[in-house]
Design an enzyme around this catalytic site. Structure first.
Site, PDB file in Angstrom:
ATOM      1  CG  MET A  21      -1.889  -1.197   1.194  1.00 40.69           C
ATOM      2  SD  MET A  21      -3.430  -0.904   2.053  1.00 40.69           S
ATOM      3  CE  MET A  21      -2.844  -0.514   3.690  1.00 40.69           C
ATOM      4  CD  GLU A  26      15.640  -0.333   3.786  1.00 40.97           C
ATOM      5  OE1 GLU A  26      15.961  -1.446   3.352  1.00 40.97           O
ATOM      6  OE2 GLU A  26      15.689   0.700   3.082  1.00 40.97           O
ATOM      7  N   GLY A  27      11.086  -2.765   5.382  1.00 39.81           N
ATOM      8  CA  GLY A  27      10.324  -4.018   5.413  1.00 39.81           C
ATOM      9  C   GLY A  27       9.842  -4.378   4.013  1.00 39.81           C
ATOM     10  CG  HIS A  28       6.905  -1.937   2.086  1.00 36.86           C
ATOM     11  ND1 HIS A  28       6.838  -0.793   2.833  1.00 36.86           N
ATOM     12  CD2 HIS A  28       5.669  -2.510   2.169  1.00 36.86           C
ATOM     13  CE1 HIS A  28       5.619  -0.651   3.332  1.00 36.86           C
ATOM     14  NE2 HIS A  28       4.886  -1.675   2.961  1.00 36.86           N
ATOM     15  N   GLY A 136       4.896 -10.348   3.891  1.00 37.50           N
ATOM     16  CA  GLY A 136       5.713 -10.237   5.096  1.00 37.50           C
ATOM     17  C   GLY A 136       5.087 -10.948   6.290  1.00 37.50           C
ATOM     18  CD  GLN A 137       5.185 -14.571  10.309  1.00 33.78           C
ATOM     19  OE1 GLN A 137       4.840 -15.256   9.352  1.00 33.78           O
ATOM     20  NE2 GLN A 137       4.504 -14.559  11.448  1.00 33.78           N
ATOM     21  CG  ASP A 139       0.789  -7.272   7.740  1.00 35.94           C
ATOM     22  OD1 ASP A 139      -0.030  -6.585   8.345  1.00 35.94           O
ATOM     23  OD2 ASP A 139       1.817  -6.799   7.222  1.00 35.94           O
ATOM     24  CD  GLN A 142      -1.775  -8.968   4.192  1.00 36.67           C
ATOM     25  OE1 GLN A 142      -2.630  -8.090   4.252  1.00 36.67           O
ATOM     26  NE2 GLN A 142      -0.526  -8.710   3.853  1.00 36.67           N
ATOM     27  CG  LEU A 173      11.058  -1.332   9.892  1.00 38.52           C
ATOM     28  CD1 LEU A 173      11.910  -1.415   8.624  1.00 38.52           C
ATOM     29  CD2 LEU A 173      11.279   0.003  10.578  1.00 38.52           C
TER      30      LEU A 173
HETATM   31  P1  AMP Z   1       1.473  -2.918   3.506  1.00 37.75           P
HETATM   32  O1  AMP Z   1       2.016  -1.862   2.587  1.00 37.75           O
HETATM   33  O2  AMP Z   1       1.484  -2.534   4.936  1.00 37.75           O
HETATM   34  O3  AMP Z   1       0.160  -3.479   3.022  1.00 37.75           O
HETATM   35  O4  AMP Z   1       2.497  -4.133   3.415  1.00 37.75           O
HETATM   36  C1  AMP Z   1       2.839  -4.713   2.192  1.00 37.75           C
HETATM   37  C2  AMP Z   1       3.648  -5.935   2.436  1.00 37.75           C
HETATM   38  O5  AMP Z   1       4.827  -5.624   3.175  1.00 37.75           O
HETATM   39  C3  AMP Z   1       2.891  -6.995   3.275  1.00 37.75           C
HETATM   40  O6  AMP Z   1       3.184  -8.298   2.769  1.00 37.75           O
HETATM   41  C4  AMP Z   1       3.479  -6.792   4.652  1.00 37.75           C
HETATM   42  O7  AMP Z   1       3.418  -7.940   5.463  1.00 37.75           O
HETATM   43  C5  AMP Z   1       4.914  -6.443   4.312  1.00 37.75           C
HETATM   44  N1  AMP Z   1       5.565  -5.753   5.428  1.00 37.75           N
HETATM   45  C6  AMP Z   1       5.145  -4.607   6.017  1.00 37.75           C
HETATM   46  N2  AMP Z   1       5.945  -4.314   7.058  1.00 37.75           N
HETATM   47  C7  AMP Z   1       6.880  -5.287   7.127  1.00 37.75           C
HETATM   48  C8  AMP Z   1       7.981  -5.560   7.997  1.00 37.75           C
HETATM   49  N3  AMP Z   1       8.283  -4.764   9.027  1.00 37.75           N
HETATM   50  N4  AMP Z   1       8.714  -6.677   7.774  1.00 37.75           N
HETATM   51  C9  AMP Z   1       8.403  -7.498   6.739  1.00 37.75           C
HETATM   52  N5  AMP Z   1       7.391  -7.294   5.884  1.00 37.75           N
HETATM   53  C10 AMP Z   1       6.634  -6.209   6.077  1.00 37.75           C
END
Ligand code: AMP
Length: 255
Positions: A21, A26-28, A136-137, A139, A142, A173
């Site tokens: 989204m 850095e997670g993304h 990502g783990q 979520d 999810q 993150l």
């Molecule tokens: P989002 O933009 O929050 O919908 O996240 C998009 C993807 O990035 C999802 O698969 C999340 O699980 C993953 N994600 C978000 N934050 C992290 C994180 N801190 N570590 C690993 N993956 C993440």
């Protein structure tokens, strides 16, 4: 996007997909690295999906730092950035609903959330045609829901769970961390600290584990506990710090 994806597949290319989204961190980017290892072409989507937000949630104020995101996407070596404006026709009436893993945890507090997630992920899979999709783990629920959806609906895609990435002080993150004031950030750190300290004690039953973490989190001033639940090998929690909802999870084996 679908035309491009089908043409790539025709040429025998494997597509690795990272749905997001935006408001990237850095997670993304860690997911992009995992996708890169498993595919020839890496596609990232940025789409703030309206159907996964409840009526009183933060859809309109969700951060959308477009230029900064594009810079990060370029630096990460993403091949295709797919950023549609809208993926719902005005008369859309088809939704995808998973009915087991969506219950409880975040599904308890956010009743229509996972219906929105499975619907958008199904749409994106049809558009992007991925061979591998990385989630990502962070979520955890999810991941459980999406894995079940691809099994139940026979999506020809491999789901990879990438590790949860934390900042230097241990906070998971999240794009929503941007909402935290400096004082709230200090409060938020307690979530990961408590979860990690709780799992140091081996041999607890599910109830003991959950109540050990819950009672410690409840004592943190400025933190409101939404849930603490062990599920599928992870101790998971969601809390509110001010108006910001934060989630985290750590692995724990129950014998
Ligand atoms: P989002 O933009 O929050 O919908 O996240 C998009 C993807 O990035 C999802 O698969 C999340 O699980 C993953 N994600 C978000 N934050 C992290 C994180 N801190 N570590 C690993 N993956 C993440």
């Amino acid at each position: 996007m679908q035309r491009e994806a089908l043409a790539l597949k025709e040429k025998g290319k494997k597509i690795g997909f990272v749905p997001t989204m935006g408001a990237l961190h850095e997670g993304h980017i860690s997911l992009v690295k995992v996708a890169r290892q498993q595919a020839d072409v890496v596609v990232m989507s940025i789409y703030v999906n309206p159907t996964q937000f409840g009526p009183s949630e933060d859809f309109s104020r969700y951060p959308r730092p477009w230029e900064q995101d594009v810079k990060m996407v370029e630096e990460a070596g993403v091949d295709i950035l797919f950023a549609p404006e809208n993926l719902y026709l005005p008369d859309a009436s088809t939704f995808v609903q998973e009915e087991k893993y969506s219950l409880g945890r975040c599904g308890g507090a956010r009743p229509s959330h996972f219906r929105g997630v499975t619907t958008i992920v199904a749409k994106l899979f049809n558009l992007v045609q991925p061979t591998v999709a990385v989630f990502g783990q962070k979520d955890s629920q999810q991941c459980d829901v999406i894995e079940q959806m691809i099994r139940d609906l026979y999506f020809p895609v491999k789901i990879v769970r990438a590790p949860l990435i934390r900042d230097a002080r241990g906070l998971a993150l999240s794009s929503r961390n941007k909402y935290l004031s400096p004082a709230e950030y200090e409060v938020a750190l307690n979530l990961s600290t408590v979860l990690h300290e709780t799992i140091k004690t081996q041999g607890m039953t599910q109830k003991e584990l959950e109540s050990a973490a819950r009672s410690r989190l409840k004592k943190v001033p400025g933190m409101k506990v939404d849930y603490v639940t062990w599920a599928n090998g992870y101790l998971c929690s969601a809390v509110f710090v001010g108006k910001t909802r934060l989630i985290d999870n750590v692995p724990y084996i129950i014998n």
